[in-house]
Enzyme design. Structure first.
Site, mmCIF file in Angstrom:
data_model
loop_
_atom_site.group_PDB
_atom_site.id
_atom_site.type_symbol
_atom_site.label_atom_id
_atom_site.label_comp_id
_atom_site.label_asym_id
_atom_site.label_seq_id
_atom_site.Cartn_x
_atom_site.Cartn_y
_atom_site.Cartn_z
ATOM 1 N N ARG A 1 -5.201 -4.191 3.972
ATOM 2 C CA ARG A 1 -6.143 -4.470 2.887
ATOM 3 C C ARG A 1 -5.789 -5.828 2.295
ATOM 4 O O ARG A 1 -4.837 -5.925 1.529
ATOM 5 C CB ARG A 1 -5.996 -3.356 1.832
ATOM 6 C CG ARG A 1 -7.106 -3.300 0.799
ATOM 7 C CD ARG A 1 -6.696 -2.447 -0.385
ATOM 8 N NE ARG A 1 -5.860 -3.217 -1.281
ATOM 9 C CZ ARG A 1 -4.968 -2.698 -2.142
ATOM 10 N NH1 ARG A 1 -4.787 -1.394 -2.215
ATOM 11 N NH2 ARG A 1 -4.259 -3.479 -2.928
ATOM 12 N N TYR B 1 2.011 -5.088 -7.984
ATOM 13 C CA TYR B 1 2.835 -4.128 -7.232
ATOM 14 C C TYR B 1 3.122 -4.519 -5.783
ATOM 15 O O TYR B 1 3.955 -3.933 -5.144
ATOM 16 C CB TYR B 1 2.171 -2.737 -7.249
ATOM 17 C CG TYR B 1 0.744 -2.713 -6.723
ATOM 18 C CD1 TYR B 1 0.487 -2.670 -5.363
ATOM 19 C CD2 TYR B 1 -0.345 -2.760 -7.598
ATOM 20 C CE1 TYR B 1 -0.815 -2.660 -4.879
ATOM 21 C CE2 TYR B 1 -1.651 -2.755 -7.123
ATOM 22 C CZ TYR B 1 -1.880 -2.698 -5.764
ATOM 23 O OH TYR B 1 -3.162 -2.698 -5.290
ATOM 24 N N HIS C 1 -7.483 -3.388 -4.407
ATOM 25 C CA HIS C 1 -8.035 -2.061 -4.098
ATOM 26 C C HIS C 1 -9.528 -2.019 -4.448
ATOM 27 O O HIS C 1 -10.358 -1.645 -3.633
ATOM 28 C CB HIS C 1 -7.263 -0.988 -4.866
ATOM 29 C CG HIS C 1 -7.907 0.350 -4.789
ATOM 30 N ND1 HIS C 1 -7.942 1.073 -3.624
ATOM 31 C CD2 HIS C 1 -8.580 1.074 -5.703
ATOM 32 C CE1 HIS C 1 -8.611 2.206 -3.836
ATOM 33 N NE2 HIS C 1 -9.004 2.217 -5.091
#
Ligand SMILES: Cc1ncc(C[n+]2csc(CCOP(=O)(O)OP(=O)(O)O)c2C)c(N)n1
Ligand SMILES: [Mg+2]
Length: 354
Positions: free
Chosen positions: A251, A264, A255
């Site tokens: 990815r 993160y 998100h």
């Protein structure tokens, strides 16, 4: 029947666009179509994020990096097959006949959304893994009706930890449902890394445990995904039962538009995946074959941008004013009292704001 555990990642096209296996035998026009879909997907994704930032779109889950996986899983499907996905497979949905404007409406929060039944595509599913029991149910219905078709179900790495995924596949294995499950392992489930989902080396290891073959392929290699899905669809159509294909991809973006991965995600990870970009490698391959050059690439991009512009204009021109009550009233036939209270409270608050 016993199946062996997959031990390596199958690849046909390397990150620098070289063949290390047999590509599917496809005519040049179809090879170019794959390229067009991948480019369309990336441009669509970037535009959806831009529209959201401008306050013109609800939200969106960017698909950048996963274009080859989405094209490769949809391309070998046939007319009677069903596609049951999550929310990051916009390209696959388009390839199966869902118009761009329909996905814009859905991500824009407009309800109810209806997909033409002729497309045999189930709407975007956000409740993780809940598409899987539906996928198995559709596959078992095909089997019952003796149709020579199959279901392609798509799910993320994180969602494989849900009960629904495991319960559904146990059913599929037991009843030999004509189902091909594609696990889009993009490394992350929002901020939770793949290592936190299972101690198994591969998610596809669960296949043999459910009595079905499990495969692991390079998800940034459109040929590897296509060949694996085509082979598993054939198996399903021949009554040999379901299978799992784990596609290893990444990815590249956030998100969703509500996420900030810099909070993160290790900063060097993206740099590591950039050279494995699915579009770059496929572009190199097509150029080597002589199917693509700068002029052709520019033409395709212009064509795709024009198509997208028409969809955006239609989306923005045709939306009726949305009534907020709909979000509540379409959940249950008889709205329960606590939901009715929440609905009324929201309407009062919105009226106060005006
Ligand atoms: C049942 C359920 N639990 C939690 C969520 C919140 N949620 C939305 S997406 C997501 C992560 C999913 O990750 P993955 O399955 O790997 O798919 P990806 O987003 O990476 O494509 C979570 C936890 C949800 N939508 N549904
Ligand atoms: Mg994921």
């Amino acid at each position: 029947m016993t199946f062996s555990l997959p031990t390596s990642i199958t690849q046909i096209l390397t990150p620098d666009g070289k063949l290390v296996g047999d590509p599917p035998e496809l005519p040049p026009e179809q090879l170019l179509e794959f390229y067009r879909w991948m480019v369309l997907g990336r441009i669509f994704s970037n535009r959806m994020v831009a529209l959201q930032r401008q306050g013109r779109m609800g939200t969106f889950a960017p698909l950048n990096g996963q274009e080859a996986a989405s094209v490769g899983l949809a391309a070998p499907m046939q007319d009677g097959d069903w596609l049951v996905g999550g929310y990051r497979e916009a390209i696959s949905f388009f390839m199966r006949g869902i118009p761009m404007v329909t996905l814009m409406e859905q991500w824009g929060g407009y309800i109810p959304i209806s997909y033409s039944p002729a497309t045999k595509v189930m709407p975007i599913q956000v409740v993780l893994a809940s598409q899987m029991p539906h996928a198995v149910g559709i596959a078992m219905a095909m089997q019952y009706k003796k149709e020579r078709n199959a279901v392609v179900a798509v799910i993320g790495d994180g969602a494989t930890s849900e009960g629904d995924f495991n319960e559904a596949l146990n059913f599929a294995g037991t009843f030999k449902a004509p189902l091909v499950t594609v696990v889009q392992n993009n490394g992350w489930a929002i901020s939770v890394p793949r290592e936190k989902q299972t101690a198994a080396e591969y998610i596809a290891h669960r296949g043999p445990a459910f009595g079905m073959p499990g495969y692991v392929v390079d998800g940034n290699d459109v040929f590897a995904v296509y060949s694996a899905v085509e082979q598993c669809l054939e198996r399903a159509r021949n009554g040999e039962g379901p299978s799992i294909i784990e596609v290893i991809t990444y990815r590249m973006g956030a998100h969703t538009t509500a996420d900030d991965p810099t909070k993160y995600r290790p900063s060097d990870e993206l740099a590591e995946w950039k050279p494995k970009d699915p579009i770059t490698r496929y572009t190199s391959y097509l150029r080597t074959l002589g199917l693509l050059d700068d002029a052709k690439a520019a033409d395709i991009e212009a064509e795709v941008r024009a198509e997208l512009q028409i969809a955006v204009e239609r989306y923005e021109a045709e939306r009726p004013a949305q009534r907020v009550e709909k979000y509540f009233d379409l959940v249950y036939n008889d709205t329960p009292p606590q939901l009715a209270r929440q609905r009324d409270e929201l309407i009062r608050a919105l009226n106060r704001e005006q």
